[in-house]
Design an enzyme around this catalytic site. Structure first.
Site, mmCIF file in Angstrom:
data_model
loop_
_atom_site.group_PDB
_atom_site.id
_atom_site.type_symbol
_atom_site.label_atom_id
_atom_site.label_comp_id
_atom_site.label_asym_id
_atom_site.label_seq_id
_atom_site.Cartn_x
_atom_site.Cartn_y
_atom_site.Cartn_z
ATOM 1 N N ARG A 73 -13.921 -85.455 3.153
ATOM 2 C CA ARG A 73 -14.036 -84.123 3.060
ATOM 3 C C ARG A 73 -13.317 -83.578 4.580
ATOM 4 O O ARG A 73 -13.580 -84.045 5.613
ATOM 5 C CB ARG A 73 -15.447 -83.549 3.308
ATOM 6 N N ASP A 75 -12.629 -80.024 6.984
ATOM 7 C CA ASP A 75 -13.194 -78.745 7.241
ATOM 8 C C ASP A 75 -12.177 -77.669 7.211
ATOM 9 O O ASP A 75 -10.884 -78.048 6.864
ATOM 10 C CB ASP A 75 -13.687 -78.562 8.716
ATOM 11 N N ARG A 230 -12.279 -84.147 15.893
ATOM 12 C CA ARG A 230 -11.886 -83.037 16.817
ATOM 13 C C ARG A 230 -12.499 -83.018 18.173
ATOM 14 O O ARG A 230 -12.062 -82.500 19.321
ATOM 15 C CB ARG A 230 -12.280 -81.641 15.981
#
Length: 292
Positions: A73, A75, A230
């Protein structure tokens, strides 16, 4: 740490047959993430997601509800070069339907920022998520003084000032291997869950995209926590800017506290690059033609 036991390919194949399916397909999907509220479908119908676009198109083509599974998945705002998405079908649904034609139809029905590069038949029961051996992400950073307009949607533009790549490499060395990455994930997502992950490869290098120089952070691991890549990038950039030394990265890792790490790098620079699967999950047919 022992990974949770997951159903084998044979067990998933048996479950698919019990549900009335006898074939499994996968899509290789690229998308520009800015237009989407992430990959995963949302309860709020007004939110546009990559999964929602794909499932709506598949449901139109197969004339039934279709549920998909993705390799990883992403974001809101995060891009993908080769996301893999799997779903089960019946032989009757594929009868007279070429995979290449299905690919063209899906591209016509989905958002303009989504591109299906291939439709492939996999062994029955294949799961894009559970069969994945590793996932690879690339993060692109621009330090050019002027905004790099040709690649702006795909980079984190820091503005002028160079990054100390050697210092970033030294900091990255502390993150390679299996560790508790609690400091590098969204705190709310870590509650009651294991935060141990294995970073197999982590490198920083300079390259060009469309003639624009960028610093790329490449990360490969079996799986990742929410916002982990990130936060790793944001932490390494803090070192690259000279605001902390490389040893600080080790201290962040040992703190097991999100507040100890650097900023969460913007979504725009992150690309889900590719994913690897075992030989037993290799495609048996592809929209590229013939046996894959």
């Amino acid at each position: 740490m022992t990974a949770p036991e997951r159903p084998s390919l044979e067990q998933r194949a048996a479950e698919a047959r019990e549900a009335g399916f006898d074939r499994t397909l996968s899509l290789s999907v690229a998308y520009q993430g800015a237009a989407f509220s992430g990959f995963a479908r949302q309860q709020e119908e007004h939110l546009t997601t990559v999964q929602g676009e794909l499932e709506q198109a598949l449901s139109l083509l197969l004339k039934r509800e279709v549920k998909t599974v993705c390799a990883g998945r992403t974001d809101a705002g995060v891009h993908a070069r080769a996301q893999v998405v799997s779903f089960d079908v019946t032989s009757e649904e594929l009868e007279g339907r070429e995979l290449r034609r299905l690919q063209r139809s899906l591209n016509a029905l989905t958002h303009e920022d989504v591109s299906i590069a291939a439709v492939e038949e996999r062994p029955l029961g294949f799961s894009a998520r559970f069969d994945a051996l590793w996932r690879e992400y690339h993060y692109h950073i621009s330090t050019e003084a002027a905004r790099p307009v040709l690649v702006a949607p795909l980079v984190w533009h820091l503005g002028g000032g160079a990054l100390d790549v050697d210092a970033m490499h030294a900091g990255a060395a502390f993150l390679k291997g299996e560790h508790d990455f609690k400091s590098f994930c969204l705190a709310a997502s870590a509650v009651g869950k294991s935060t141990v992950r294995d970073v197999r490869e982590l490198e920083i290098y300079q390259e060009e995209i469309a003639g624009c120089p960028v610093t790329t952070v490449r990360v490969v691991g079996s799986a990742f926590l929410h916002s982990m890549v990130r936060t790793i990038v944001g932490t390494l950039v803090t070192v690259g800017r000279g605001r902390q030394d490389a040893e600080w990265v080790r201290q962040v890792l040992e703190a097991r506290d999100r507040a100890a790490a650097g900023e969460n790098a913007p979504a725009s620079g992150l690309v889900f690059w590719r994913v690897g699967y075992p030989d037993e999950c290799a495609p048996v047919r592809s929209s590229a033609g013939g046996v894959a």
